[in-house]
Motif scaffolding. Structure first.
Motif, PDB file in Angstrom:
ATOM      1  N   ALA B  28       1.190  -1.207  -0.376  1.00 44.12           N
ATOM      2  CA  ALA B  28      -0.061   0.070   0.267  1.00 44.12           C
ATOM      3  C   ALA B  28       1.152   1.428  -0.498  1.00 44.12           C
ATOM      4  O   ALA B  28      -0.079   2.719  -0.193  1.00 44.12           O
ATOM      5  N   GLY B  29       2.174   0.522   0.153  1.00 42.43           N
ATOM      6  CA  GLY B  29       2.781   2.609   0.199  1.00 42.43           C
ATOM      7  C   GLY B  29       2.408   3.188   1.626  1.00 42.43           C
ATOM      8  O   GLY B  29       3.391   4.108   1.334  1.00 42.43           O
ATOM      9  N   VAL B  30       2.110   2.705   2.504  1.00 43.73           N
ATOM     10  CA  VAL B  30       2.035   4.130   3.780  1.00 43.73           C
ATOM     11  C   VAL B  30       2.731   3.758   4.490  1.00 43.73           C
ATOM     12  O   VAL B  30       2.989   2.476   5.145  1.00 43.73           O
ATOM     13  N   SER B  31       3.813   3.974   4.911  1.00 43.71           N
ATOM     14  CA  SER B  31       4.194   4.189   5.877  1.00 43.71           C
ATOM     15  C   SER B  31       4.286   3.743   7.112  1.00 43.71           C
ATOM     16  O   SER B  31       4.956   3.350   8.726  1.00 43.71           O
ATOM     17  N   GLU B  32       3.561   5.023   8.188  1.00 43.52           N
ATOM     18  CA  GLU B  32       2.806   5.336   9.330  1.00 43.52           C
ATOM     19  C   GLU B  32       1.303   5.304   9.355  1.00 43.52           C
ATOM     20  O   GLU B  32       0.665   6.263   8.244  1.00 43.52           O
ATOM     21  N   GLY B  33       0.169   4.137   9.687  1.00 44.34           N
ATOM     22  CA  GLY B  33      -0.683   4.150   9.010  1.00 44.34           C
ATOM     23  C   GLY B  33      -1.510   3.038  10.435  1.00 44.34           C
ATOM     24  O   GLY B  33      -0.842   2.715  11.198  1.00 44.34           O
ATOM     25  N   LEU B  34      -2.678   3.147  10.034  1.00 42.56           N
ATOM     26  CA  LEU B  34      -2.906   2.186  10.786  1.00 42.56           C
ATOM     27  C   LEU B  34      -4.208   0.942  10.129  1.00 42.56           C
ATOM     28  O   LEU B  34      -5.052   2.192   9.042  1.00 42.56           O
ATOM     29  N   LEU B  35      -4.352   0.174   9.885  1.00 42.00           N
ATOM     30  CA  LEU B  35      -4.677  -0.750   9.400  1.00 42.00           C
ATOM     31  C   LEU B  35      -6.303  -1.845  10.871  1.00 42.00           C
ATOM     32  O   LEU B  35      -6.277  -2.127  11.895  1.00 42.00           O
ATOM     33  N   THR B  36      -7.730  -1.403   9.983  1.00 39.77           N
ATOM     34  CA  THR B  36      -8.634  -1.892  10.547  1.00 39.77           C
ATOM     35  C   THR B  36      -8.959  -2.788   9.586  1.00 39.77           C
ATOM     36  O   THR B  36      -9.652  -2.299   8.894  1.00 39.77           O
ATOM     37  N   LEU B  37      -9.726  -4.153  10.256  1.00 39.39           N
ATOM     38  CA  LEU B  37     -10.394  -5.003   9.818  1.00 39.39           C
ATOM     39  C   LEU B  37     -12.221  -5.511  10.742  1.00 39.39           C
ATOM     40  O   LEU B  37     -12.088  -5.178  11.755  1.00 39.39           O
ATOM     41  N   PHE B  38     -12.738  -5.248  10.000  1.00 44.66           N
ATOM     42  CA  PHE B  38     -14.291  -5.254  10.305  1.00 44.66           C
ATOM     43  C   PHE B  38     -14.759  -6.515   9.957  1.00 44.66           C
ATOM     44  O   PHE B  38     -15.022  -6.790   8.372  1.00 44.66           O
TER      45      PHE B  38
END
Lengths: 138, 138, 138
Positions: B28-38
């Protein structure tokens, strides 16, 4: 974007507030994002559960009442925090077992709830309470 | 960034999908973030659990099958929502007990899972199901 | 913004770290946002629970020790993953039952915790452990 939802409860059981949340999210003008709900209490929980058949909610309430009986039940005689009533410490235990926060993606401006999923406050105390759920869209 | 993951289940048990999620996050090319699964269902759950020893998954399944037995078990005779099969209401109870959403920080472009943590769908129904997990990176 | 909090545990029980989190959030200069905590282990949990009366924490620990007894208890003789000690598989089960991630909105620069809510690591193993909680502000 933050908002606090207030839910009035009248004893142990589940109180649905799906419609209020859906209306807020759809009015927010966010096409892609994340909804967070956080309940600001230690004796009530959030629940994402089937809302089609009311029997499901009744059964859920009965199951948890048996899994964590009141402190008047001899099986719970080992509990020490009993001075706030027989429903108090069991309420804290249920609040530990069940969700204090829930996240639901927003896709195409709509909450990604499944067909049968509704949002509830699960009240664990016998007396009426005024419950606050902090909601965040990010 | 949103995506829906689809997991085919074949009866009660845990189905790992760590690799699919890790590949998506790392691409995804995101270096800092948050994954949410629902998980968009009321009879299956998400689980973050040890994936090294398969015995752990077997034991988890057996523990929850005993904690919430089928409605054919006399101990569950108080349940009323039984017309969808003996595994249905217990599935809703397990879905209330176990996570419907999970969040994992992304640090340095990688998911901050611990060494022994894997991601699973925990299927609570006996028959095969097609399960949908909404995933969000923010 | 990411940070890892490290908590030293000394056997089964709850370890509060509310103050460290509140100080970090209030120093972050974020007026509106979302805090995520994620515990990177399969034998310890996060807990948002009353922190006023220490008896509540004692009772919580005793309740879960009875709900998921050690594998030396005959009631647990069906478990197979026992070679890491009698507290190991019960620890994994408690880690499945209790939160691995928690989210709390930040409103007006402050964490939206309720009056009685504190943040804890709930250690499920008997021996001391070094536990890591990944924290994210977004």
């Amino acid at each position: 974007m933050n908002r606090t939802f207030e839910i009035e409860t009248r004893g142990q059981g589940t109180y649905e507030f799906t419609r209020d949340i859906v209306r807020w999210v759809e009015g927010a003008g966010v096409s892609e994002g994340l909804l967070t709900l956080f309940i600001r209490h230690t004796s009530a929980s959030l629940l994402v559960m089937e809302n089609a058949d009311p029997e499901v909610q009744v059964d859920i309430r009965h199951y948890f009442a048996r899994l964590v009986p009141p402190t008047t039940d001899p099986a719970m005689s080992y509990l020490t925090h009993t001075y706030e009533g027989p429903d108090d410490m069991p309420a804290h235990i249920k609040a530990a077992l069940l969700p204090v926060s829930v996240q639901i993606p927003i896709i195409g401006g709509r909450l990604a709830l499944g067909t049968w999923q509704g949002l509830f406050v699960f009240e664990h105390r016998d007396r009426p309470h005024h419950r606050k759920v902090a909601a965040h869209i990010g």
